[in-house]
Motif scaffolding. Structure first.
Motif, PDB file in Angstrom:
ATOM      1  N   ARG A  19      33.832 111.648 145.708  1.00 48.88           N
ATOM      2  CA  ARG A  19      32.358 111.213 145.416  1.00 48.88           C
ATOM      3  C   ARG A  19      32.570 109.830 145.242  1.00 48.88           C
ATOM      4  N   PHE A  20      33.646 109.202 145.623  1.00 49.52           N
ATOM      5  CA  PHE A  20      34.059 107.858 145.424  1.00 49.52           C
ATOM      6  C   PHE A  20      34.506 107.190 146.678  1.00 49.52           C
ATOM      7  N   PRO A  21      33.749 106.678 147.739  1.00 51.20           N
ATOM      8  CA  PRO A  21      34.576 106.032 148.797  1.00 51.20           C
ATOM      9  C   PRO A  21      35.487 104.681 148.425  1.00 51.20           C
ATOM     10  N   ALA A  22      35.001 104.180 147.172  1.00 53.09           N
ATOM     11  CA  ALA A  22      35.626 103.255 147.185  1.00 53.09           C
ATOM     12  C   ALA A  22      35.946 103.226 145.384  1.00 53.09           C
ATOM     13  N   LEU A  23      37.223 102.739 144.816  1.00 52.04           N
ATOM     14  CA  LEU A  23      37.540 102.941 143.537  1.00 52.04           C
ATOM     15  C   LEU A  23      38.296 101.716 143.180  1.00 52.04           C
ATOM     16  N   ALA A  24      38.252 101.213 141.744  1.00 53.67           N
ATOM     17  CA  ALA A  24      39.247 100.441 141.150  1.00 53.67           C
ATOM     18  C   ALA A  24      39.973 101.026 140.056  1.00 53.67           C
ATOM     19  N   VAL A  25      41.117 101.252 140.401  1.00 58.12           N
ATOM     20  CA  VAL A  25      42.101 102.134 139.392  1.00 58.12           C
ATOM     21  C   VAL A  25      42.841 101.079 138.439  1.00 58.12           C
ATOM     22  N   ALA A  26      42.413 101.370 137.212  1.00 59.92           N
ATOM     23  CA  ALA A  26      43.223 100.733 136.193  1.00 59.92           C
ATOM     24  C   ALA A  26      44.746 101.292 136.154  1.00 59.92           C
ATOM     25  N   VAL A  27      45.712 100.549 136.527  1.00 61.84           N
ATOM     26  CA  VAL A  27      47.048 101.211 136.334  1.00 61.84           C
ATOM     27  C   VAL A  27      47.965 100.596 135.415  1.00 61.84           C
ATOM     28  N   SER A  28      48.455 101.255 134.579  1.00 64.56           N
ATOM     29  CA  SER A  28      49.243 100.966 133.339  1.00 64.56           C
ATOM     30  C   SER A  28      50.743 100.746 133.834  1.00 64.56           C
ATOM     31  N   GLY A  29      51.245 101.642 134.862  1.00 63.20           N
ATOM     32  CA  GLY A  29      52.421 101.849 135.107  1.00 63.20           C
ATOM     33  C   GLY A  29      53.248 102.880 134.500  1.00 63.20           C
ATOM     34  N   GLY A  30      52.509 103.995 134.036  1.00 63.32           N
ATOM     35  CA  GLY A  30      52.911 105.226 133.673  1.00 63.32           C
ATOM     36  C   GLY A  30      52.603 106.161 134.712  1.00 63.32           C
ATOM     37  N   VAL A  31      53.011 107.664 134.317  1.00 63.60           N
ATOM     38  CA  VAL A  31      52.941 108.668 135.295  1.00 63.60           C
ATOM     39  C   VAL A  31      51.447 108.793 135.651  1.00 63.60           C
ATOM     40  N   ASP A  32      50.379 108.887 134.956  1.00 68.13           N
ATOM     41  CA  ASP A  32      49.227 109.273 135.011  1.00 68.13           C
ATOM     42  C   ASP A  32      48.490 108.407 136.265  1.00 68.13           C
ATOM     43  N   ILE A 116      35.198 101.732 138.075  1.00 66.40           N
ATOM     44  CA  ILE A 116      36.404 101.919 137.503  1.00 66.40           C
ATOM     45  C   ILE A 116      37.003 103.086 136.991  1.00 66.40           C
ATOM     46  N   ALA A 117      38.205 103.432 137.536  1.00 68.80           N
ATOM     47  CA  ALA A 117      38.822 104.585 136.947  1.00 68.80           C
ATOM     48  C   ALA A 117      40.060 104.435 136.133  1.00 68.80           C
ATOM     49  N   SER A 118      40.292 105.409 135.047  1.00 71.06           N
ATOM     50  CA  SER A 118      41.467 105.352 134.367  1.00 71.06           C
ATOM     51  C   SER A 118      42.201 106.546 134.746  1.00 71.06           C
TER      52      SER A 118
END
Length: 268
Positions: A19-32, A116-118
């Motif tokens: 559903r998302f041709p483009a996405l900004a992923v908030a990355v904490s540095g954890g596995v998820d 934005i994706a978490s």
């Protein structure tokens, strides 16, 4: 038509990401979040990875994000969050995470127009997570939750993606989660916690541990596997606290949400 719930988790996640041709992923540095970004990148999503740094984020996760971004060719932006400029956050109420995520997602929204994706997963819904309220108010999407992926599913996907040690990373909430409710969040306290946990991890060989800033002083919580080393932990921490002019309140068994005085508890 096939039942999406009968699909393997990876196929459900692929369907969500379609559903998302483009996405900004908030990355904490954890596995998820690292696994989500890695899978989205391999799935062909036009990806922007955004990692936030602050006194509450240890150096190790930031290094991990940079390393994986370089290896996979991500479009990575490292930014500050500004939560320490927010007195509502620094006051450390029970819903501190709401103000943290408010600042984080507002900062990311100022950097991109993409959704934005978490990296929240299904297991996170079982804890008190005020940060999810901030996310909902800002229409942040949670692909792992939409795909009904648990932490175990995420770890399995990380192994499939060849992410190595990332797949086995323990839960590691931000350093502010170590400070008991009602004690103001201070950069000096968080720096002390980071150093103490690094020293403790080297001493006991990893596993679950938390260095807590409490109203009684500094306390250390240990997972069951490390309790037999409590004596060595106490000796190390007594020395560190003495050098820093802090009171050491001793070691005890790890308990989730131990820093919340009154109100609800979260896994931290």
């Amino acid at each position: 038509m096939s039942d999406p719930q009968a699909m393997p988790a990876v196929m459900r996640l692929a369907r969500v990401l379609d559903r998302f041709p483009a996405l900004a992923v908030a990355v904490s540095g954890g596995v998820d979040s690292l696994t989500l970004a890695s899978f989205a990148h391999s799935h062909g999503v036009r990806l922007r990875v955004i990692h936030a740094v602050s006194p509450a984020v240890p150096a190790e996760p930031t290094a991990r994000v940079r390393q994986l971004a370089a290896a996979q060719g991500w479009d990575l932006t490292v930014t500050g969050t500004g939560e320490f400029d927010d007195p509502r956050y620094r006051d450390n109420p029970v819903d501190r995470c709401y103000f943290c995520k408010t600042n984080l997602y507002d900062r990311i929204a100022g950097l991109t127009e993409w959704p934005i994706a978490s990296g929240a997963n299904l297991d996170d819904l079982g804890d008190y997570r005020p940060g999810l309220i901030a996310a909902a108010e800002r229409r942040v999407v949670h692909p792992l939750i939409e795909a009904d992926m648990t932490k175990a599913d995420v770890r399995a996907l990380a192994r499939t993606l060849g992410l190595g040690a990332v797949a086995e990373l323990p839960a590691q909430p931000c350093l502010a989660s170590r400070v008991e409710t009602g004690i103001a969040i201070a950069a000096g306290d968080l720096a002390f916690v980071e150093v103490a946990e690094r020293r403790l991890s080297a001493l006991i060989g990893g596993g679950t541990l938390r260095c807590r800033i409490t109203h009684q002083g500094v306390a250390v919580e240990l997972g069951e596997e490390a309790m037999e080393q409590a004596g060595a932990v106490d000796a190390l921490m007594a020395g560190l606290c003495g050098e820093a002019g802090r009171v050491y309140a001793g070691s005890r068994a790890y308990r989730r949400g131990a820093m919340f005085v009154g109100g609800e508890r979260i896994g931290a």
